[in-house]
Motif scaffolding. Structure first.
Motif, PDB file in Angstrom:
ATOM      1  N   ALA A   1       1.027  -1.244  -0.060  1.00 49.14           N
ATOM      2  CA  ALA A   1       0.078  -0.011   0.067  1.00 49.14           C
ATOM      3  C   ALA A   1       0.791   1.260  -0.065  1.00 49.14           C
ATOM      4  N   GLN A   2       2.011   1.254   0.429  1.00 48.00           N
ATOM      5  CA  GLN A   2       2.980   2.429   0.771  1.00 48.00           C
ATOM      6  C   GLN A   2       4.272   2.466  -0.086  1.00 48.00           C
ATOM      7  N   ASN A   3       4.182   1.583  -1.160  1.00 45.55           N
ATOM      8  CA  ASN A   3       5.536   1.411  -1.857  1.00 45.55           C
ATOM      9  C   ASN A   3       5.553   2.609  -2.876  1.00 45.55           C
ATOM     10  N   SER A   4       6.478   2.947  -3.710  1.00 45.56           N
ATOM     11  CA  SER A   4       6.496   3.925  -4.664  1.00 45.56           C
ATOM     12  C   SER A   4       5.402   3.823  -5.610  1.00 45.56           C
ATOM     13  N   TYR A   5       4.991   2.807  -6.094  1.00 42.13           N
ATOM     14  CA  TYR A   5       3.877   2.749  -7.119  1.00 42.13           C
ATOM     15  C   TYR A   5       2.543   3.317  -6.279  1.00 42.13           C
ATOM     16  N   ASN A   6       2.214   3.047  -5.366  1.00 41.26           N
ATOM     17  CA  ASN A   6       1.117   3.619  -4.728  1.00 41.26           C
ATOM     18  C   ASN A   6       1.110   4.882  -3.942  1.00 41.26           C
TER      19      ASN A   6
END
Length: 972
Positions: free
Chosen positions: A156-161
């Motif tokens: 949920a908190q990676n770069s993508y999101n």
């Protein structure tokens, strides 16, 4: 260089300075090495300063069809940052940032280190979402390009999101700023075809139900295998698709020159529990039960992992009593308010209340215990690296299973390791995401070992990707290592779609070729990095690069990792030559490396040891440097012994030279003095030491200081063969607790105040004043003028002379302290650290900051505070764990204390500021901007203060001066 690269070099040198165009044997190898187990040596390394330079480099390489690879910190593990063509590195100019909306979002250039970004956001109780284990070394460019996640990040908190906006440069040199409407409109005009194709590919993917479902399943897990195909399912706007495709693209689709992240909350309250289970099945059931609860992290550790750290200092005894099938979960819960934390803990505990554990569940908020739990988890990777056989490498891979099949997957994975004899392999990972890391050692110098590795990876790929439909790369990026398995994991349709995307952005396949996608099924078995034995001091190095961000020479010559890389190569070539197997080309290469290493590896190493603090296997590359200096300087051992035997005479001569130099400075002025000494240094081949306007005047002798101080005459007492000087200042009857043995270092005994310092008193004068003000009786060790801790000799590799001086000082201090009865105060931090390492354990040795904060400050009243000061925390202070205390002492004296975030060791390194002034200048390049608005700075090492004053534009002096000026004795 080959002709095409020579032509490229000639063109680039028209707008990039030659020192940023690197093509020599030593530095191309050093700069071309990353944390992976692959070795490719670039033909040309280009350190770019700006977006415009990146654009120009891409156009110049495209014109010659030369491949380009981008590199940030080089902490990547899968071979995505190595090349045998053109390597584009970030210079130190890429550390810009902008915080928006009170920390709700932040724009970061790719050279910002992840940990630094979080430091910038800390005042807002925010942080960036990605939290890889390498966050204190990895740069934002690599974090985004690899879609790195971490322990608490999840999906949920990676770069993508969490990416909001992006500046990106495409293969054709076009710059797009997705946050800027004008840039978007221009891009719509220039790249209408690309945007239309992205839109069409998105529509086709969403219409293909089977493919869309596969993509959604894959990204329900942690997944960095292949391109971010979820962008085609999650978004319909082609700009959104483009932006999210760049995340995890590993530099194969474009260059990310800025990322704007939506930040996440950094909770101030944290609690953790280390929960032990009898077997893996119950451990994984607990993971499934906690999935819907408000946990921040759930880290799984198998029995092999627990066994690997159970004998480490401070580990809980229960680790040694666990059964062979046991496993553990490190559970972390965080909150902003006390009531919120208690509610979360109750939920988590209730969720696993029915599952059998080896010991009762107990969450702790105690910082020492909390840190211990995470130390266990973070110690797993280096635990394997530290015990591996020399010549082998440590491989860490990460896979993800569907969480509901985690237990079965783990057990079968362990069986695969046993099948191929990887008995040392251990498993740990981010269990909530089904994400597991497995660590094992591997040799690549035997064809049979390479075959064993290939068979292992084939079985792992089929188990994870085919049988369990999991991810072969959960968070470390596809790189070269998993590129041959991408089609196996994704299937033909998805794989073909990835190739379409690659062709759309990079039709000539010049951006990082063979990374993520390859037609070579054996790519992961080629160009394997040799790790030959070189020196027991550094043979355990895994070349991770964690050391580099703290190294003062990182922007001048080599970093600790790079020094080790070159020393290994020198030893490999020497061994080859000794066996009569080397070619003439290798002989020439060896000669070039040895010649260049003198400056790049030895002369410009500060040997500060900060690298050891960040090293997973605790290597101090400074020890290697001192060892090599010892070998190089053996011919000077007689001279070193003479200096050690006549130390007081040499010190008096140095004091005289400073007086003469200061007189000449007075006579001719700063400008002429600089010109004269610079010419002398040049003519002498840099043998003459560098003079600067910050050069100190001579310090008066201690006896002369005592005679002129406003107090009773010093009383001379003879104890055996040791003379002590006692200062009483009329305070008769002082108890033993009020006596302190003061050792002024040889630096402060020789070097007094500088002209521009605004204070004529030397450090010993101020120290005596301060200690007496606080009610301490000051005792000096006997034969003070001859005393030295040995560090000046140690740093030059003159170990015998260093030991001799340390032994002399040890005897003098034992006599002066009555065998440790009185504490010892030293006014120079590096010397005190040396003394702690070398002297008798009975001696109570205190660094100036520690003694003043703990014992002097409580006896004083600070009558006024400065508005704003700069503070330099020396590397020795950091290594001794006194940084927080130093900051607290400074804050007791000033309302605002500026500690420049990117300055670690100042690089003065004893006398390196005189002999290699470029090291000091490079290390402090960013200091003037960092201390803008400050009128004065403080530190705790006299030599460091010379360089800090020279390169900051403000005077630096010991913190002792500040405390003495602002304080009065506390009245009863």
């Amino acid at each position: 260089m080959k002709q095409a690269y020579q032509e490229l070099y000639n063109e680039l040198s028209g707008f990039i300075s030659q020192e940023r165009l690197i093509h020599d044997e030593l530095r191309t190898l050093a700069y071309g090495t990353d944390a992976s187990f692959y070795r490719l040596v670039p033909q040309l390394v280009v350190r770019v300063d700006s977006e415009q330079e990146v654009i120009s480099v891409l156009k110049a390489t495209a014109a010659r069809q030369l491949p380009v690879t981008f590199r940030a910190a080089g902490t990547s593990l899968s071979g995505q940052a190595v090349t045998d063509s053109v390597l584009v590195q970030l210079s130190s100019n890429w550390r810009g940032y902008h915080i928006h909306d009170q920390g709700d979002s932040v724009s970061l250039q790719p050279g910002v280190i992840g940990g630094k970004a979080n430091q910038l956001l800390a005042p807002y109780q925010r942080k960036i979402g990605p939290d890889p284990a390498s966050i204190n070394a990895a740069m934002i460019g690599g974090i985004a390009a690899n879609n790195a996640s971490g322990m608490c990040c999840g999906t949920a908190q990676n770069s993508y999101n969490t990416v909001e906006h992006m500046r990106v440069i495409l293969a054709d040199g076009t710059l797009l700023d997705t946050a800027d409407e004008a840039s978007r409109k221009a891009f719509e005009q220039s790249h209408a075809g690309l945007l239309a194709e992205l839109k069409t590919l998105g529509e086709k993917t969403r219409d293909n139900q089977q493919l869309a479902d596969l993509i959604r399943h894959k990204y329900r897990l942690k997944n960095t295998t292949g391109y971010s195909l979820n962008s085609l399912v999650d978004y319909s706007d082609p700009f959104d698709i483009l932006k999210h495709l760049m995340i995890g693209s590993e530099g194969t689709l474009g260059f990310i020159s800025e990322v704007t992240y939506r930040t996440v909350i950094e909770h101030p309250l944290k609690a953790a529990a280390m929960i032990f289970f009898p077997d893996m099945e119950s451990t994984c059931r607990a993971v499934t039960a906690m999935k819907p609860t408000p946990v921040a992290a759930v880290e799984l550790i198998d029995r092999a992992g627990l066994r690997a750290v159970e004998d480490k200092p401070g580990m809980p005894e229960i680790l040694k009593t666990l059964g062979d099938n046991a496993a553990a979960l490190l559970v972390d819960v965080r909150a902003s308010e006390r009531e919120e934390l208690e509610q979360k803990l109750a939920q988590v505990t209730a969720a696993i209340g029915d599952i059998e554990t080896v010991a009762p569940i107990g969450f702790t908020e105690d910082s020492a215990t909390y840190d211990l739990y995470w130390k266990i988890r973070k110690g797993l990777f280096p635990a394997v690296g530290a015990v591996r056989m020399t010549g082998t490498t440590v491989i860490i891979e990460d896979v993800a299973f569907p969480i509901e099949q985690l237990a079965e997957g783990v057990l079968e994975l362990q069986q695969v390791f046993r099948k191929y004899g990887y008995d040392e392999a251990l498993l740990f990972g981010h269990a909530l995401e089904g994400n597991l890391h497995f660590v094992f050692t591997q040799g690549f110098d035997d064809p049979e070992e390479i075959t064993r590795y290939q068979q292992l990876m084939d079985d792992v790929a089929n188990l994870v990707a085919v049988k369990y439909k999991g991810s072969l790369k959960a968070e470390h990026g596809t790189g070269r290592n998993m590129a041959p398995y991408v089609e196996l994991e994704w299937g033909r349709d998805a794989y073909d779609l990835m190739w379409q995307l690659k062709a759309l952005f990079d039709p000539d396949h010049l951006l990082n070729p063979d990374v993520i996608l390859t037609r070579n099924p054996n790519l992961h078995l080629e160009n394997l990095k040799p790790l030959p034995p070189a020196d027991s001091l550094i043979d355990k190095c895994i070349e991770c690069g964690f050391c580099e961000s703290s190294c003062p020479s990182r922007n001048l010559s080599l970093t600790p990792r790079q020094r080790i890389v070159i020393w290994r190569e020198i030893n490999r070539l020497e061994d080859t030559a000794d066996q009569g197997q080397g070619s003439q080309q290798e002989a020439d290469r060896l000669k070039a490396l040895v010649s260049e290493y003198d400056y790049q590896g030895i002369d410009t190493c500060a040997a500060c040891g900060l690298c050891e603090m960040n090293c997973p296997v605790s290597i101090n590359t400074g020890d290697l440097t001192r060892s090599l200096r010892h070998e190089r300087n053996k011919g000077y051992s007689g001279a070193a012994k003479w200096v050690a035997d006549h130390f007081e005479t040499v010190a008096n001569t140095s004091r005289t030279m400073l007086k003469v130099t200061d007189g000449m400075h007075t006579l001719v002025g700063s400008k002429n003095m600089s010109a004269i000494t610079s010419m002398a240094r040049k003519v002498s081949g840099n043998r003459v030491q560098q003079w600067t306007p910050s050069m100190p005047k001579a310090s008066p002798k201690i006896d002369d200081i005592l005679k002129r101080m406003p107090m009773s005459q010093p009383e001379k007492r003879l104890q055996g063969d040791v003379t002590e000087t006692s200062l009483t200042e009329g305070r008769q009857g002082l108890t033993d607790d009020n006596r302190v043995v003061y050792l002024p270092s040889c630096a402060t005994r020789i070097m007094g105040a500088a002209r521009h310092q605004g204070e004529d008193r030397s450090t010993p004068e101020v120290t005596i004043s301060l200690l007496n003000k606080a009610g301490f009786e000051v005792i000096f060790p006997g034969r003070l003028g001859d005393q030295c801790c040995g560090m000046p000799f140690q740093s030059k590799g003159q170990f015998a002379a260093a030991d001799m001086k340390a032994d002399q000082l040890n005897k003098a201090l034992l006599a002066a302290t009555d065998n440790g009865r009185y504490p010892v105060f030293c006014d120079t931090s590096p010397c005190l650290m040396q003394m702690r390492e070398k002297l008798d354990s009975r001696l109570r040795l205190y660094e100036q900051v520690e003694f003043i904060y703990d014992f002097v400050l409580p006896r004083l009243t600070i009558v006024a505070k400065k508005d704003r000061i700069a503070l330099h925390i020396t590397c020795s202070t950091t290594k001794m764990g006194l940084a927080d205390k130093f900051l607290a002492l400074a804050k007791a004296c000033a309302d605002e204390v500026i500690t420049p975030p990117d300055i670690t060791c100042c690089g003065f390194a004893g006398d390196k500021g005189f002999s290699q002034p470029e090291l000091n200048a490079s290390a402090l390049k960013d200091l003037p901007d960092a201390v803008a608005g400050c009128d004065e700075g403080y530190s705790n090492s006299r030599t460091c203060e010379i360089g800090l004053s020279e390169h900051s534009g403000i005077p630096y002096q010991s913190i002792i001066y500040l405390v003495d000026r602002l304080s009065t004795a506390k009245t009863a």
